[in-house]
Design a protein around this motif. Structure first.
Motif, PDB file in Angstrom:
ATOM      1  N   GLU A 132     -24.114 -23.261  47.244  1.00 22.57           N
ATOM      2  CA  GLU A 132     -24.201 -21.790  47.193  1.00 22.57           C
ATOM      3  C   GLU A 132     -25.206 -21.338  46.125  1.00 22.57           C
ATOM      4  OE1 GLU A 132     -21.266 -18.118  46.248  1.00 22.57           O
ATOM      5  OE2 GLU A 132     -20.464 -19.665  47.605  1.00 22.57           O
ATOM      6  N   ASN A 133     -25.139 -21.946  44.947  1.00 22.27           N
ATOM      7  CA  ASN A 133     -26.081 -21.603  43.877  1.00 22.27           C
ATOM      8  C   ASN A 133     -27.527 -21.897  44.290  1.00 22.27           C
ATOM      9  OD1 ASN A 133     -24.017 -20.793  42.187  1.00 22.27           O
ATOM     10  ND2 ASN A 133     -23.831 -22.823  41.242  1.00 22.27           N
ATOM     11  N   ILE A 134     -27.717 -23.001  44.972  1.00 26.28           N
ATOM     12  CA  ILE A 134     -29.055 -23.388  45.399  1.00 26.28           C
ATOM     13  C   ILE A 134     -29.580 -22.421  46.452  1.00 26.28           C
ATOM     14  CG2 ILE A 134     -30.352 -25.180  46.622  1.00 26.28           C
ATOM     15  CD1 ILE A 134     -28.576 -27.205  45.072  1.00 26.28           C
ATOM     16  N   GLU A 135     -28.737 -22.020  47.400  1.00 26.80           N
ATOM     17  CA  GLU A 135     -29.176 -21.076  48.421  1.00 26.80           C
ATOM     18  C   GLU A 135     -29.629 -19.756  47.786  1.00 26.80           C
ATOM     19  OE1 GLU A 135     -25.992 -20.888  51.267  1.00 26.80           O
ATOM     20  OE2 GLU A 135     -26.609 -22.758  52.222  1.00 26.80           O
ATOM     21  N   LYS A 136     -28.930 -19.316  46.756  1.00 28.23           N
ATOM     22  CA  LYS A 136     -29.325 -18.083  46.066  1.00 28.23           C
ATOM     23  C   LYS A 136     -30.668 -18.260  45.358  1.00 28.23           C
ATOM     24  CE  LYS A 136     -24.613 -16.448  45.270  1.00 28.23           C
ATOM     25  NZ  LYS A 136     -23.552 -16.292  44.268  1.00 28.23           N
ATOM     26  N   SER A 137     -30.833 -19.379  44.676  1.00 25.28           N
ATOM     27  CA  SER A 137     -32.081 -19.599  43.939  1.00 25.28           C
ATOM     28  C   SER A 137     -33.254 -19.910  44.870  1.00 25.28           C
ATOM     29  CB  SER A 137     -31.914 -20.709  42.902  1.00 25.28           C
ATOM     30  OG  SER A 137     -31.808 -21.972  43.517  1.00 25.28           O
ATOM     31  N   PHE A 138     -32.947 -20.307  46.109  1.00 22.91           N
ATOM     32  CA  PHE A 138     -33.998 -20.623  47.074  1.00 22.91           C
ATOM     33  C   PHE A 138     -34.831 -19.371  47.390  1.00 22.91           C
ATOM     34  CE2 PHE A 138     -35.346 -21.754  51.527  1.00 22.91           C
ATOM     35  CZ  PHE A 138     -36.234 -22.758  51.156  1.00 22.91           C
ATOM     36  N   ASP A 139     -34.188 -18.223  47.474  1.00 25.13           N
ATOM     37  CA  ASP A 139     -34.923 -16.969  47.713  1.00 25.13           C
ATOM     38  C   ASP A 139     -35.888 -16.681  46.567  1.00 25.13           C
ATOM     39  OD1 ASP A 139     -33.737 -16.477  50.167  1.00 25.13           O
ATOM     40  OD2 ASP A 139     -32.042 -15.415  49.268  1.00 25.13           O
ATOM     41  N   THR A 140     -35.434 -16.923  45.347  1.00 20.85           N
ATOM     42  CA  THR A 140     -36.295 -16.722  44.178  1.00 20.85           C
ATOM     43  C   THR A 140     -37.478 -17.687  44.219  1.00 20.85           C
ATOM     44  OG1 THR A 140     -34.342 -16.105  42.897  1.00 20.85           O
ATOM     45  CG2 THR A 140     -36.324 -16.649  41.655  1.00 20.85           C
ATOM     46  N   LEU A 141     -37.217 -18.930  44.608  1.00 25.13           N
ATOM     47  CA  LEU A 141     -38.282 -19.919  44.722  1.00 25.13           C
ATOM     48  C   LEU A 141     -39.327 -19.478  45.747  1.00 25.13           C
ATOM     49  CD1 LEU A 141     -39.523 -22.742  44.119  1.00 25.13           C
ATOM     50  CD2 LEU A 141     -38.115 -23.599  46.011  1.00 25.13           C
ATOM     51  N   LYS A 142     -38.880 -19.002  46.909  1.00 24.06           N
ATOM     52  CA  LYS A 142     -39.813 -18.579  47.956  1.00 24.06           C
ATOM     53  C   LYS A 142     -40.711 -17.450  47.457  1.00 24.06           C
ATOM     54  CE  LYS A 142     -36.505 -18.330  51.099  1.00 24.06           C
ATOM     55  NZ  LYS A 142     -35.809 -18.113  52.383  1.00 24.06           N
ATOM     56  N   LYS A 143     -40.142 -16.532  46.670  1.00 24.72           N
ATOM     57  CA  LYS A 143     -40.955 -15.451  46.091  1.00 24.72           C
ATOM     58  C   LYS A 143     -41.983 -16.011  45.116  1.00 24.72           C
ATOM     59  CE  LYS A 143     -37.413 -11.915  46.570  1.00 24.72           C
ATOM     60  NZ  LYS A 143     -36.331 -11.209  45.874  1.00 24.72           N
ATOM     61  N   LYS A 144     -41.544 -16.932  44.281  1.00 27.12           N
ATOM     62  CA  LYS A 144     -42.435 -17.530  43.288  1.00 27.12           C
ATOM     63  C   LYS A 144     -43.575 -18.307  43.953  1.00 27.12           C
ATOM     64  CE  LYS A 144     -42.113 -19.754  38.835  1.00 27.12           C
ATOM     65  NZ  LYS A 144     -41.216 -20.301  37.841  1.00 27.12           N
ATOM     66  N   LEU A 145     -43.261 -18.970  45.051  1.00 22.33           N
ATOM     67  CA  LEU A 145     -44.271 -19.743  45.779  1.00 22.33           C
ATOM     68  C   LEU A 145     -45.135 -18.874  46.698  1.00 22.33           C
ATOM     69  CD1 LEU A 145     -42.232 -22.930  46.818  1.00 22.33           C
ATOM     70  CD2 LEU A 145     -43.749 -22.643  44.847  1.00 22.33           C
ATOM     71  N   LYS A 146     -44.719 -17.617  46.850  1.00 23.53           N
ATOM     72  CA  LYS A 146     -45.430 -16.660  47.715  1.00 23.53           C
ATOM     73  C   LYS A 146     -45.520 -17.170  49.153  1.00 23.53           C
ATOM     74  CE  LYS A 146     -47.976 -14.660  43.967  1.00 23.53           C
ATOM     75  NZ  LYS A 146     -48.812 -15.096  42.902  1.00 23.53           N
TER      76      LYS A 146
END
Length: 153
Positions: A12-26
């Motif tokens: 669950e924590n990883i799924e939440k941070s995955f959205d942040t990662l996608k933004k960071k990676l553009k």
């Protein structure tokens, strides 16, 4: 070829941070997974890829989230040596030892092997250019064309 493995309680924590990662990676926000092309889209230039900010951000994200990586790697050097030994008339009793020994010699002396290979290529190139040595050494036109290209003709 590779992928990641998650611990069950961490999902669950990883799924939440995955959205942040996608933004960071553009990258697209609707991506379900990150592929190599999303990080190093310019092809497989290794040196360019390892200095890519996206790759560093992705690896940092993996480490911060305790994500395990699994992958499979093929050693092209080993298989090239196997092909060379397999093309020789070698006793089956010696074949495996010869493959292993030659691989270890080349692997442990890669710089010297590369220098030797470049010297051989240079000598072949001079001979090839001077008198056409090795030209049409095979009846296979595709093989001859590849050799011509390698020699710079």
């Amino acid at each position: 070829m590779g992928g990641v493995v998650l611990e069950e309680g961490n999902r669950e924590n990883i799924e939440k941070s995955f959205d942040t990662l996608k933004k960071k990676l553009k990258v697209q926000s609707d991506l379900k997974e990150i592929k190599f092309k999303n990080i190093c889209g310019g092809g497989s230039n290794f040196l360019k890829c390892i200095s890519n900010r996206k790759l560093h951000d992705f690896i940092d994200w993996l480490l911060k989230n305790d994500i395990y990586v699994h992958f499979k790697m093929l050693d092209h050097l080993y298989y090239a040596i196997v092909d060379i030994i397999d093309s020789l008339d070698v006793s089956p009793l010696l074949e495996n030892d010869l493959k292993t020994s030659l691989y270890q010699i080349v692997y442990n002396n890669t710089d010297n092997f590369q220098k030797g290979f470049n010297l051989l290529k240079s000598l072949l190139h001079k001979s090839y250019k001077k008198n056409g040595a090795f030209r049409n050494m095979s009846r296979n036109k595709e093989l001859n064309d590849k050799f011509d290209k390698m020699m710079g003709f």
